[in-house]
Scaffold this motif. Sequence first.
Motif, PDB file in Angstrom:
ATOM      1  N   MET A 155       0.849  -1.191   0.000  1.00 26.67           N
ATOM      2  CA  MET A 155       0.000   0.000   0.000  1.00 26.67           C
ATOM      3  C   MET A 155       0.884   1.241   0.000  1.00 26.67           C
ATOM      4  SD  MET A 155      -3.101   0.920   2.606  1.00 26.67           S
ATOM      5  CE  MET A 155      -2.436   2.262   3.566  1.00 26.67           C
ATOM      6  N   TYR A 156       0.542   2.197  -0.852  1.00 26.23           N
ATOM      7  CA  TYR A 156       1.304   3.450  -0.952  1.00 26.23           C
ATOM      8  C   TYR A 156       0.454   4.576  -0.392  1.00 26.23           C
ATOM      9  CZ  TYR A 156       4.038   0.705  -4.276  1.00 26.23           C
ATOM     10  OH  TYR A 156       4.797  -0.276  -4.853  1.00 26.23           O
ATOM     11  N   TYR A 157       1.085   5.539   0.282  1.00 29.79           N
ATOM     12  CA  TYR A 157       0.342   6.694   0.785  1.00 29.79           C
ATOM     13  C   TYR A 157       1.291   7.869   0.981  1.00 29.79           C
ATOM     14  CZ  TYR A 157       2.043   4.946   5.334  1.00 29.79           C
ATOM     15  OH  TYR A 157       2.832   4.498   6.355  1.00 29.79           O
ATOM     16  N   VAL A 158       0.690   9.049   1.078  1.00 37.00           N
ATOM     17  CA  VAL A 158       1.484  10.261   1.308  1.00 37.00           C
ATOM     18  C   VAL A 158       1.119  10.795   2.687  1.00 37.00           C
ATOM     19  CG1 VAL A 158       1.975  12.611   0.524  1.00 37.00           C
ATOM     20  CG2 VAL A 158       1.617  10.782  -1.158  1.00 37.00           C
ATOM     21  N   GLN A 159       2.106  10.932   3.558  1.00 37.35           N
ATOM     22  CA  GLN A 159       1.883  11.412   4.929  1.00 37.35           C
ATOM     23  C   GLN A 159       2.837  12.577   5.174  1.00 37.35           C
ATOM     24  OE1 GLN A 159       2.894   8.613   8.082  1.00 37.35           O
ATOM     25  NE2 GLN A 159       1.232   9.414   9.357  1.00 37.35           N
ATOM     26  N   ASN A 160       2.277  13.716   5.586  1.00 39.59           N
ATOM     27  CA  ASN A 160       3.094  14.926   5.761  1.00 39.59           C
ATOM     28  C   ASN A 160       3.901  15.243   4.508  1.00 39.59           C
ATOM     29  OD1 ASN A 160       2.296  15.629   8.289  1.00 39.59           O
ATOM     30  ND2 ASN A 160       4.028  14.662   9.346  1.00 39.59           N
ATOM     31  N   GLY A 161       3.295  14.987   3.350  1.00 35.53           N
ATOM     32  CA  GLY A 161       3.950  15.300   2.081  1.00 35.53           C
ATOM     33  C   GLY A 161       5.013  14.305   1.649  1.00 35.53           C
ATOM     34  N   VAL A 162       5.189  13.255   2.421  1.00 30.70           N
ATOM     35  CA  VAL A 162       6.228  12.263   2.105  1.00 30.70           C
ATOM     36  C   VAL A 162       5.565  10.963   1.647  1.00 30.70           C
ATOM     37  CG1 VAL A 162       8.170  10.924   3.034  1.00 30.70           C
ATOM     38  CG2 VAL A 162       7.757  13.271   3.838  1.00 30.70           C
ATOM     39  N   GLU A 163       5.991  10.471   0.480  1.00 31.34           N
ATOM     40  CA  GLU A 163       5.421   9.204   0.023  1.00 31.34           C
ATOM     41  C   GLU A 163       6.024   8.043   0.807  1.00 31.34           C
ATOM     42  OE1 GLU A 163       4.909   8.431  -4.253  1.00 31.34           O
ATOM     43  OE2 GLU A 163       5.475   6.341  -3.827  1.00 31.34           O
ATOM     44  N   LYS A 164       5.143   7.167   1.250  1.00 34.28           N
ATOM     45  CA  LYS A 164       5.579   5.991   2.007  1.00 34.28           C
ATOM     46  C   LYS A 164       4.888   4.758   1.434  1.00 34.28           C
ATOM     47  CE  LYS A 164       5.988   8.402   6.483  1.00 34.28           C
ATOM     48  NZ  LYS A 164       5.533   8.376   7.882  1.00 34.28           N
ATOM     49  N   ASN A 165       5.354   3.601   1.856  1.00 33.88           N
ATOM     50  CA  ASN A 165       4.597   2.387   1.511  1.00 33.88           C
ATOM     51  C   ASN A 165       4.682   1.399   2.649  1.00 33.88           C
ATOM     52  OD1 ASN A 165       6.816   0.322   0.969  1.00 33.88           O
ATOM     53  ND2 ASN A 165       7.440   1.984  -0.405  1.00 33.88           N
ATOM     54  N   TRP A 166       3.741   0.452   2.626  1.00 32.39           N
ATOM     55  CA  TRP A 166       3.680  -0.567   3.674  1.00 32.39           C
ATOM     56  C   TRP A 166       3.252  -1.890   3.056  1.00 32.39           C
ATOM     57  CZ3 TRP A 166       4.958   0.852   8.660  1.00 32.39           C
ATOM     58  CH2 TRP A 166       4.870  -0.166   9.621  1.00 32.39           C
TER      59      TRP A 166
END
Length: 211
Positions: free
Chosen positions: A24-35
Motif C-alpha cells: 500500500m502506498y500513501y502520502v503522509q506529511n507530504g512524504v510518500e511511504k509504503n507498507w
Amino acid sequence: MENISKIWLGPLPADSPYVKPFRMYYVQNGVEKNWDLLKVHDSVAIVLYNTTRQKLVLVRQFRPAVYHGHVTSTENGTFDVDLQSYPPAIGVTLELCAGIVDKAKSWTEIAREEVLEECGYDVPVSRIEEVMVYRSGVGSSGAKQAMYYCEVTDADKVNSGGGVDDEIIEVVELSLDEVRAMVRQGAVNNSPPSCLMGLMWFLANKAPAST
Ligand SMILES: Nc1nc(=O)c2ncn([C@@H]3O[C@H](COP(=O)(O)OP(=O)(O)O[C@H]4O[C@H](CO)[C@@H](O)[C@H](O)[C@H]4O)[C@@H](O)[C@H]3O)c2[nH]1
Ligand SMILES: [Mg+2]
C-alpha cells in the motif's frame, strides 16, 4: 494431533483464498511511504465457560504459522525442516474457539457454528454476548476480530467437537487455577494475545469469586 511426518516451505500462490499480499502506498506529511501488508479474513473468537464443570473450554491445534514462527526465529527465513530439532509440538497452540468470517451469515451465527463444530455445544445465538471488537496483526494484516462470551452446560453438549472437514482440533477444559497460571506475570504461552486477553477478561468480569 502432532502426527506430522514432513514439513517444507513453498512460495504463496497468487490465488490463495486465505492470504492476499499487497504493497500500500500513501502520502503522509507530504512524504510518500509504503507498507507491505496482508489481506486476511476477519474472524470471531468465543470465550466459552462450562458452568456445570466450572471449566473454560479452549481448543488445541497445530498452527503452521506458529511452527514457522518458532523455526524461522532461529533459522533466518529459509529452512529444510529437521523434525528432530523442531518437533511439530512447538506449533501446537491453546486458543479460544474461533473461526474466520467467510460466509454471508451474521457474526454471531458464525460464532454459534464454531462453538458447535469445534467444541460440540449447541447453543442459540441469543446466548452469545459480544465482549469486544479489535484489530489483530496491526503491522501485517489489521484484520477485525469480534470476541464473544457464552456460558454452556453439559446439557448443551451434542457431540465431541473437533472441527469439520480436515480440521484436527482437540477440546481442552481448563480450571480457573489453570487459566490464572496462563496469564500470570512471567508466563510464556504458545497462545495468541486474543486468547490471553479473553481469559483475563473472563477472570476480571465473570469468574466465580470463590473458586
Ligand atoms: N488461515 C488458513 N490458511 C490456509 O492456508 C488454510 N487452508 C485451509 N484452511 C482452512 O480454513 C479454516 C479455518 O478455520 P477457522 O474458520 O476455524 O479459523 P481459525 O483458523 O480458527 O482462525 C481464526 O482464529 C484465530 C485464533 O483467534 C485467529 O488468529 C485467526 O485470525 C482467525 O481467522 C479451516 O477449515 C482450515 O482448514 C486454511 N486457513
Ligand atoms: Mg478455528
